[in-house]
Design an enzyme around this catalytic site. Sequence first.
Site: not given
Length: 597
Positions: A166-167, A170, A242
Amino acid sequence: MNFFDQQKSARRRTALLVLYFLLATLAVIASLNLVAWLISSAEPLPLWWRSPGARWLTLAIVLVIACGSLHKAWQLREQAGGLPGLLGAEPVGPRPAHPGQRRLRQVVEEISIAAGTGVPRLYVLSEEHAINAFVTGLGPARASLVVTAGALNALTRDELQGVVAHEFSHILNGDMRLNLRLIALLAGLLAVARLGLYLCDTDHRQRRLGATVLLGLPLVLAGYGGLFCGRLIRAGIARQRERLADASAVQFTRNPGGLAGALIKIQHHGGSYLRGPYAEDVSHMGFAETLSLRWRGWLATHPTPQQRLAALGPDWPARSRARTAPARKPTAAPSTRVGALNGVNLGYAHTLVESIPAGLRHALTTVEGAECVLYTLALGSLEPPPALRAGRRATLVSEVRALGTRLRLPLLDMALPTLRALEESRRRVIVEQLRALTGRQADKDLLCWALAALAERDLAPSPRPPLPLPTIRRLGAVAGEIQVLFSALAWASTSARGGALATFLNTTRGLLPPGRLLLTPDRCRAPRLDAALRRLNRLLPVLKAPLIDCAADLVLWDGQIQVAEAELMRVLCALLECPMPPLFSRAEGTGNSSGSW
């Protein structure tokens, strides 16, 4: 999801953010001028706006906001440790003793190799027992991943992998720079309110109570009003990012159970709220909410865990684990693989790491071992200097060379975090020695030179040079640099002039204007290639896509994929800030043959 489209979207969001921030600033200025006009002026409002008082008041407000933003940006600068240093996060070394930190480093190394990015700096918030994480930095090559101690202790490996994936979304989608700008811009609006609170502090201003409150109260109301609008803007942008990051994490790992398990533990067990004083500043950056909000429907920077679980599938709110996910349909152009992860690449990266002997993996966590591996990669097939021909170093040189070409870039990715932790003076010596070795090899092995250039960029002494701004908007403006790059690639693919010329002409048709022909090898050597890559890095991200597609066509032109060619393309993509995963299908080039490397 296309890497270049996401980079373009990130720049568009940044422009909108600046526009919204300017509108909020104008609203603060207008409201304070209106209050000043009501209190001190009997002239009509249009005349007030043209008066010296309005101009001085406007200038003062702008200076307060600018000083607040610049002060926060100064606190977040990389030379002072950036945001991890401000939060008091502890760095994770190359050989951490804590089992959770070792697991974190292994997961991050695998995903980094799968994504084609360098391994980010790792930090742990040891005093935070909730489950959370975030990334920060000015670009993929300068990223830092911060994880709470609660996440390391509570999450399984699959769940930690979901959070890290998930990170990484980004990082690849260009969200980090935007998040840092959000912190700085909101700090400017907050500075107006804090100045008002200072003036309203009656404990130290009893003698001038009436005057200071009269001046401070409008500042408080206007400052917090602008800050509220700024937080609304931040929340709207963050919630969208997100949702995209959750979808990317599932796409990367093909394991929604890991991400879902982490969300379920946040919802029912550990929570995600941080206790530190900067929890509000990083609320839009975390894997989950970092603090409780009074007006959650308006100001929440994340969907609720229940909403995020429902987005993973209709059955996820009712169960905690699953191990199936629909396969992602491969895309046609090689450039669409830039900045993208999937389960195949992740599995291949795991296989690569496991194929490295345990002794060599251990040596990569030591300064001597990492330095020896770096010099071996830069030397290629050349005879090592006497310092590398004795004792343990000679053994390491033999082990690295026995592993072959496909592990050169993964070995470099695993060695750099160890060397990056050294003092600046020691890193400077390593860079100088690396340049000396590269000078011996640059004209004989382009991959060795490219690996050394990548290492030199990562080990550059502080302060590191700023990332190049994407200011070049036409490929025609860099035709000479493209000619140098593709000439070097063509000669690296074949030493025969006829083969190199045919490859060059067929793969650059439509990319270069007529008259740009294959350069001789002496005109596309390392110094000129380095200068060309630096200028090409200033292209708009969307213009880098055709470069990568044509480079892939060049590699695939003869229908034979050499591992050295594939790894060279990946390293060049990394130098252009376009991380390329390790697996690349032949069917994605112009050729029709199938397979992958």
